[in-house]
Design an enzyme around this catalytic site. Structure first.
Site, mmCIF file in Angstrom:
data_model
loop_
_atom_site.group_PDB
_atom_site.id
_atom_site.type_symbol
_atom_site.label_atom_id
_atom_site.label_comp_id
_atom_site.label_asym_id
_atom_site.label_seq_id
_atom_site.Cartn_x
_atom_site.Cartn_y
_atom_site.Cartn_z
ATOM 1 N N HIS A 55 0.846 -1.207 0.000
ATOM 2 C CA HIS A 55 0.000 0.000 0.000
ATOM 3 C C HIS A 55 0.868 1.239 0.000
ATOM 4 C CE1 HIS A 55 0.811 -0.532 4.293
ATOM 5 N NE2 HIS A 55 0.361 0.689 4.537
ATOM 6 N N HIS A 57 1.518 3.943 1.868
ATOM 7 C CA HIS A 57 2.140 4.678 2.983
ATOM 8 C C HIS A 57 3.668 4.719 2.864
ATOM 9 C CE1 HIS A 57 -1.629 4.152 5.704
ATOM 10 N NE2 HIS A 57 -1.721 5.192 4.902
ATOM 11 N N ASP A 59 6.085 4.616 4.960
ATOM 12 C CA ASP A 59 6.935 3.657 5.682
ATOM 13 C C ASP A 59 6.988 2.297 4.970
ATOM 14 O OD1 ASP A 59 4.191 3.314 6.639
ATOM 15 O OD2 ASP A 59 4.994 1.993 8.192
ATOM 16 N N HIS A 60 6.290 2.192 3.833
ATOM 17 C CA HIS A 60 6.316 0.969 3.022
ATOM 18 C C HIS A 60 6.893 1.224 1.621
ATOM 19 C CE1 HIS A 60 3.589 -1.292 5.849
ATOM 20 N NE2 HIS A 60 3.521 -0.051 6.271
ATOM 21 N N HIS A 113 -7.381 -0.531 5.547
ATOM 22 C CA HIS A 113 -6.303 0.324 6.076
ATOM 23 C C HIS A 113 -6.096 1.472 5.077
ATOM 24 C CE1 HIS A 113 -2.566 1.382 8.116
ATOM 25 N NE2 HIS A 113 -1.906 1.278 6.982
ATOM 26 N N ASP A 137 -0.100 -3.790 6.322
ATOM 27 C CA ASP A 137 -0.663 -3.257 7.569
ATOM 28 C C ASP A 137 -2.127 -3.675 7.762
ATOM 29 O OD1 ASP A 137 1.698 -2.011 8.144
ATOM 30 O OD2 ASP A 137 0.991 0.024 7.743
ATOM 31 N N HIS A 175 4.904 -4.792 10.785
ATOM 32 C CA HIS A 175 5.303 -4.098 12.018
ATOM 33 C C HIS A 175 5.443 -5.063 13.200
ATOM 34 C CE1 HIS A 175 4.839 0.132 10.687
ATOM 35 N NE2 HIS A 175 3.912 -0.354 9.881
#
Ligand code: ZN
Ligand code: FE
Length: 263
Positions: A55, A57, A59-60, A113, A137, A175
């Protein structure tokens, strides 16, 4: 016989960038940061073949640009989201093939999400066949992701879809949230013996700074409150939290997610 290995590359505070490799070629999933990936590839002398994104975001996806500067590889990601670095948008029922690893991963759409969140599901051949799932996530060990863009209904259905995969499927979440998730799960379902045992094991692993992942679909069905919205004890405690009797699993799920947000 080529055996594939899967390892976590820790990033930021609690992210894992998963790497699948056969000692020569490698694929990475959700590289939020480029430098730990580059270090890992160099140290282990691995050739990057592809990047998989679950996805949008940062942090990905944050490592994509720097990785592309160095490696000329395809980046697979959700068709329903706009990610500038994705060269190969994929959707439900499509399969990502990585010939050098003899790896085929099926795309499963799991919105909630984010609107276009996807997972990658496949199986590793070898002396013992293993099913594997990279779910970003959406499903966490003993928890689930926050609902940022979708509806509780969508998230509930997405989690059900993952719960319907073979029970032996190894689940690679992005995570390290397990310990905090278990603390919440224990509050929701204090009499779950499997959960009590899992808390013990998880504390041990974390005290040694060992990742608690992968988990499995079987373990999550036994412990994860978000997959157990039909359990009498969870219905009872969540109804108490909501201040009204919740009858439908989706209503329990919605209240449970809200409870976790405020926990
Ligand atoms: Zn996210
Ligand atoms: Fe994340």
């Amino acid at each position: 016989m080529m055996t594939l290995q899967i390892h976590p590359i820790p990033a930021f505070r609690d992210n894992y960038i998963w790497i699948i490799h056969n000692n020569t070629h490698a694929v990475i999933v959700d590289p939020g940061d480029a430098s730990p990936v580059i270090d890992y590839l160099q140290f282990n002398q691995l050739q990057l073949q592809a990047i998989l994104i679950t996805h949008h975001h940062s942090d990905h996806t944050g490592g994509n640009t720097l990785l592309l500067d160095r490696f000329d590889v395809p980046i697979y990601g959700p068709k329903q989201e706009t990610i500038s670095t994705v060269s190969h948008p994929v959707q439900e029922d499509e399969t990502v093939h990585i010939p050098t690893l003899s790896l085929a991963l099926e795309v499963i759409e799991i919105p909630g999400h984010t609107r276009g969140h996807i997972a990658y599901f496949g199986s590793l051949q070898g002396h013992q066949e293993r099913n594997i799932l990279f779910c970003g996530d959406t499903l966490f060990a003993c928890g689930c992701g926050r609902i940022f863009e979708g509806t509780p209904q969508q998230m509930y259905q997405s989690l059900q879809k993952l719960a319907d995969l073979p029970e032996d499927t190894l689940v690679y979440c992005t995570h390290e949230y397990t310990l905090a998730n278990i603390a919440f799960a224990r509050t929701v379902e204090p009499n779950n013996i499997d959960l009590e045992k899992r808390e013990h094991c998880t504390k041990q692993l974390r005290s040694e700074n060992t990742p608690t992942l992968p988990t499995s679909i079987a373990i999550e069905k036994a412990c994860n409150p978000f997959l157990r919205c039909h359990q009498p004890e969870i219905i009872k405690t969540t109804s108490q939290y909501a201040g009204k009797m919740l009858n439908e699993p989706i209503a329990v799920f919605t209240a449970l997610r809200e409870w976790k947000n405020n926990f």
